[in-house]
Design a protein around this motif. Structure first.
Motif, PDB file in Angstrom:
ATOM      1  N   ASN A  37       0.514  -1.248  -0.169  1.00  0.00           N
ATOM      2  CA  ASN A  37      -0.151  -0.229   0.112  1.00  0.00           C
ATOM      3  C   ASN A  37       1.185   1.353  -0.037  1.00  0.00           C
ATOM      4  N   PHE A  38       1.926   0.951   0.275  1.00  0.00           N
ATOM      5  CA  PHE A  38       2.802   2.265   0.289  1.00  0.00           C
ATOM      6  C   PHE A  38       3.905   2.382  -0.511  1.00  0.00           C
ATOM      7  N   ARG A  39       3.862   1.527  -1.506  1.00  0.00           N
ATOM      8  CA  ARG A  39       4.838   1.298  -3.128  1.00  0.00           C
ATOM      9  C   ARG A  39       4.462   2.956  -3.947  1.00  0.00           C
ATOM     10  N   ASN A  40       5.312   2.267  -5.215  1.00  0.00           N
ATOM     11  CA  ASN A  40       5.991   3.820  -5.439  1.00  0.00           C
ATOM     12  C   ASN A  40       5.833   5.330  -4.983  1.00  0.00           C
ATOM     13  N   GLN A  41       6.517   5.340  -3.989  1.00  0.00           N
ATOM     14  CA  GLN A  41       6.675   7.032  -2.746  1.00  0.00           C
ATOM     15  C   GLN A  41       8.224   7.036  -3.187  1.00  0.00           C
ATOM     16  N   GLN A  42       8.996   5.858  -3.736  1.00  0.00           N
ATOM     17  CA  GLN A  42      10.199   6.309  -3.622  1.00  0.00           C
ATOM     18  C   GLN A  42      11.128   6.165  -1.960  1.00  0.00           C
ATOM     19  N   LEU A  43       9.813   4.872  -1.183  1.00  0.00           N
ATOM     20  CA  LEU A  43      11.039   4.498  -0.102  1.00  0.00           C
ATOM     21  C   LEU A  43      11.595   3.261  -0.253  1.00  0.00           C
ATOM     22  N   MET A  44      11.734   2.110  -1.303  1.00  0.00           N
ATOM     23  CA  MET A  44      13.078   1.813  -1.747  1.00  0.00           C
ATOM     24  C   MET A  44      13.761   2.824  -1.668  1.00  0.00           C
ATOM     25  N   ASN A  45      14.131   3.518  -2.370  1.00  0.00           N
ATOM     26  CA  ASN A  45      15.656   4.232  -2.306  1.00  0.00           C
ATOM     27  C   ASN A  45      15.723   4.985  -0.977  1.00  0.00           C
ATOM     28  N   SER A  46      14.906   5.279  -0.113  1.00  0.00           N
ATOM     29  CA  SER A  46      14.639   6.453   0.895  1.00  0.00           C
ATOM     30  C   SER A  46      15.351   4.972   1.781  1.00  0.00           C
ATOM     31  N   LEU A  47      15.506   4.283   2.052  1.00  0.00           N
ATOM     32  CA  LEU A  47      16.060   2.840   2.786  1.00  0.00           C
ATOM     33  C   LEU A  47      17.145   2.594   2.172  1.00  0.00           C
ATOM     34  N   GLY A  48      17.684   3.093   1.236  1.00  0.00           N
ATOM     35  CA  GLY A  48      18.610   2.554   0.479  1.00  0.00           C
ATOM     36  C   GLY A  48      19.416   4.189   1.570  1.00  0.00           C
ATOM     37  N   ALA A  49      18.944   5.356   0.956  1.00  0.00           N
ATOM     38  CA  ALA A  49      19.506   6.330   1.150  1.00  0.00           C
ATOM     39  C   ALA A  49      20.237   6.098   2.743  1.00  0.00           C
ATOM     40  N   TYR A  50      18.784   6.321   3.608  1.00  0.00           N
ATOM     41  CA  TYR A  50      18.661   5.892   5.192  1.00  0.00           C
ATOM     42  C   TYR A  50      20.232   4.494   5.318  1.00  0.00           C
ATOM     43  N   GLY A  51      20.523   3.769   4.754  1.00  0.00           N
ATOM     44  CA  GLY A  51      22.129   2.548   5.034  1.00  0.00           C
ATOM     45  C   GLY A  51      23.566   4.064   4.993  1.00  0.00           C
ATOM     46  N   MET A  52      23.039   4.654   3.538  1.00  0.00           N
ATOM     47  CA  MET A  52      24.575   4.767   3.393  1.00  0.00           C
ATOM     48  C   MET A  52      24.667   6.434   3.586  1.00  0.00           C
ATOM     49  N   LEU A  53      24.068   6.527   5.377  1.00  0.00           N
ATOM     50  CA  LEU A  53      24.374   7.226   6.314  1.00  0.00           C
ATOM     51  C   LEU A  53      25.301   6.745   6.947  1.00  0.00           C
ATOM     52  N   SER A  54      25.237   6.455   7.263  1.00  0.00           N
ATOM     53  CA  SER A  54      26.344   5.574   8.315  1.00  0.00           C
ATOM     54  C   SER A  54      27.598   4.602   7.344  1.00  0.00           C
ATOM     55  N   PHE A  55      27.222   4.553   6.314  1.00  0.00           N
ATOM     56  CA  PHE A  55      28.157   3.192   4.931  1.00  0.00           C
ATOM     57  C   PHE A  55      29.558   4.069   5.000  1.00  0.00           C
ATOM     58  N   ARG A  56      29.712   4.911   5.071  1.00  0.00           N
ATOM     59  CA  ARG A  56      31.834   5.365   4.579  1.00  0.00           C
ATOM     60  C   ARG A  56      31.936   5.106   5.535  1.00  0.00           C
ATOM     61  N   GLU A  57      32.077   5.854   7.049  1.00  0.00           N
ATOM     62  CA  GLU A  57      31.790   5.356   8.442  1.00  0.00           C
ATOM     63  C   GLU A  57      32.868   4.478   9.083  1.00  0.00           C
ATOM     64  N   LEU A  58      31.676   2.859   8.095  1.00  0.00           N
ATOM     65  CA  LEU A  58      31.724   1.808   9.478  1.00  0.00           C
ATOM     66  C   LEU A  58      32.431   0.636   7.923  1.00  0.00           C
ATOM     67  N   TYR A  59      32.007   0.487   6.784  1.00  0.00           N
ATOM     68  CA  TYR A  59      32.145  -0.006   5.864  1.00  0.00           C
ATOM     69  C   TYR A  59      33.148  -0.081   4.706  1.00  0.00           C
ATOM     70  N   GLU A  60      34.340  -0.913   3.694  1.00  0.00           N
ATOM     71  CA  GLU A  60      34.152  -0.789   2.629  1.00  0.00           C
ATOM     72  C   GLU A  60      33.950  -0.996   1.851  1.00  0.00           C
ATOM     73  N   GLN A  61      32.648  -2.181   1.818  1.00  0.00           N
ATOM     74  CA  GLN A  61      31.739  -2.626   0.379  1.00  0.00           C
ATOM     75  C   GLN A  61      30.687  -3.142   0.881  1.00  0.00           C
ATOM     76  N   ILE A  62      30.344  -3.029  -0.056  1.00  0.00           N
ATOM     77  CA  ILE A  62      28.660  -3.339   0.287  1.00  0.00           C
ATOM     78  C   ILE A  62      28.171  -5.106  -0.707  1.00  0.00           C
ATOM     79  N   ILE A  63      27.772  -5.530  -0.189  1.00  0.00           N
ATOM     80  CA  ILE A  63      26.856  -6.458  -1.049  1.00  0.00           C
ATOM     81  C   ILE A  63      25.615  -6.544  -1.489  1.00  0.00           C
ATOM     82  N   PHE A  64      24.872  -5.953  -2.307  1.00  0.00           N
ATOM     83  CA  PHE A  64      23.447  -6.024  -2.304  1.00  0.00           C
ATOM     84  C   PHE A  64      23.012  -7.474  -2.818  1.00  0.00           C
ATOM     85  N   CYS A  65      22.789  -7.801  -1.333  1.00  0.00           N
ATOM     86  CA  CYS A  65      22.041  -9.782  -1.930  1.00  0.00           C
ATOM     87  C   CYS A  65      20.904 -10.232  -2.424  1.00  0.00           C
ATOM     88  N   LEU A  66      21.068 -11.273  -3.560  1.00  0.00           N
ATOM     89  CA  LEU A  66      20.380 -11.866  -3.921  1.00  0.00           C
ATOM     90  C   LEU A  66      19.038 -11.181  -4.232  1.00  0.00           C
TER      91      LEU A  66
END
Length: 354
Positions: A297-326
């Motif tokens: 009921n909440f699709r087509n609102q760019q929320l998938m991209n928002s979830l990805g963007a939220y993850g990137m807020l801390s990514f550079r400080e904590l990780y060297e690479q990322i695997i988008f899995c399966l």
């Protein structure tokens, strides 16, 4: 010779069932992490709603036929074997004969009862990361064996590894998303064991709503879900990148993102990972973006991209690479990394008529 053993409601398994993978994987750098007690418990639970038949020679091959009540598709799972075509032809012939006798039209797998457990095969040579937690891993001859047995891929999937050097480009591309997060009418709730306990019943319902329309998805009882996904599971999640989205007005959970480090290099075996304890020990900090989804009921609102963007807020400080899995190859979630340089591993679920 293949021994055929229908399992009674107890779902009991012979000791040899757990010994065969040792022979198959003894010379490989990866192996399936099987929890014998958990598998025995799962068979007991699933025997109450599926007919289960084990085909094995007790030394070189094991194969489980799963026959759900109703429907036209039977499944095979827990398939482990040496590279013996004749042995597999015998086992699958018997499995297919049983499926025909019971009125099933197709046979699909490998799928260990449902998509909450292991399913699919990895195709081609192992990727640079060797394997990650819960990734389908198998000898490279498995897909060829299935092909010679008449199976073809029915669903395809892929994992994409993005290196650190690409991350600045990702940030540049998603800059507007990062800036917009604070303006969204949603609360971002970091996932920890504490918040998991708080939202546990709602999480089960959310998962059902998000994934129930996926191909090959089969619902499981809430009690079985809680055995797999619980505060102990939440303890391995990265609390900086794993998040729930809650609609602010009604307080409804509408999306989730479950991410955690790749703990495989620590060789923890059956020991459950804990982020706070194990993250500092990792020789390379790789984030696994494992489960990401939005309520229909909440699709087509760019929320998938928002979830990805939220993850990137801390990514550079904590990780060297990322695997988008399966990710399913036809799934919208693939678009988040489209156009970025990536190493890709591919997987498939197979099917044939019986």
């Amino acid at each position: 010779m293949i021994v055929v053993r229908p399992l009674a409601s107890t779902g009991s398994l012979d000791a040899s069932f757990f010994e065969i993978p040792d022979r198959v994987y003894q010379f490989l750098p990866y192996w399936p992490a099987e929890d014998e007690s958990a598998i025995r418990r799962l068979f007991q639970l699933e025997a109450t709603r599926n007919d289960i038949v084990v085909y094995t020679d007790h030394e070189h091959l094991r194969l489980v036929g799963i026959f759900p009540v109703g429907g036209a598709t039977a499944y095979f799972g827990y398939w482990e074997t040496t590279s013996d075509l004749t042995l597999n032809q015998e086992a699958f012939a018997q499995l297919s004969a049983t499926a025909r006798q019971r009125g099933y039209r197709t046979l699909q797998g490998p799928l260990n009862f449902n998509t909450f457990h292991s399913y699919r095969l990895r195709l081609g040579a192992p990727p640079s990361w060797s394997y990650f937690d819960k990734e389908p891993i198998n000898p490279t001859y498995y897909p060829e064996l299935l092909s010679r047995l008449g199976f073809t891929p029915v669903l395809s999937f892929e994992s994409r590894l993005i290196e650190l050097a690409t991350v600045p480009t990702v940030y540049e591309d998603k800059a507007s998303l990062l800036a917009a997060l604070s303006t969204l009418p949603y609360d971002f709730i970091p996932l920890t064991p504490t918040t998991w306990r708080q939202y546990e019943p709602e999480l089960f319902e959310l998962v059902q709503q998000i994934f129930s329309a996926n191909p090959a998805y089969q619902p499981i009882p809430e009690a079985q879900f809680m055995l797999l996904y619980n505060p102990e599971y939440a303890a391995k999640l990265c609390p900086h990148t794993s998040v729930l989205l809650r609609e602010r007005t009604r307080g409804q959970l509408v999306a989730l993102s479950l991410c955690h480090p790749n703990y495989a290099p620590l060789h923890l075996g059956a020991k459950p990972p804990v982020f706070e304890r194990d993250y500092p020990l990792l020789p390379q900090k790789t984030l696994l973006a494992k489960t990401i989804g939005v309520h229909p009921n909440f699709r087509n609102q760019q929320l998938m991209n928002s979830l990805g963007a939220y993850g990137m807020l801390s990514f550079r400080e904590l990780y060297e690479q990322i695997i988008f899995c399966l990710m399913r190859s036809d799934n919208f979630s693939l678009h988040f990394t489209d156009g970025l340089p990536a190493e890709v591993a591919r997987y498939a679920l197979f099917e044939r008529e019986v």
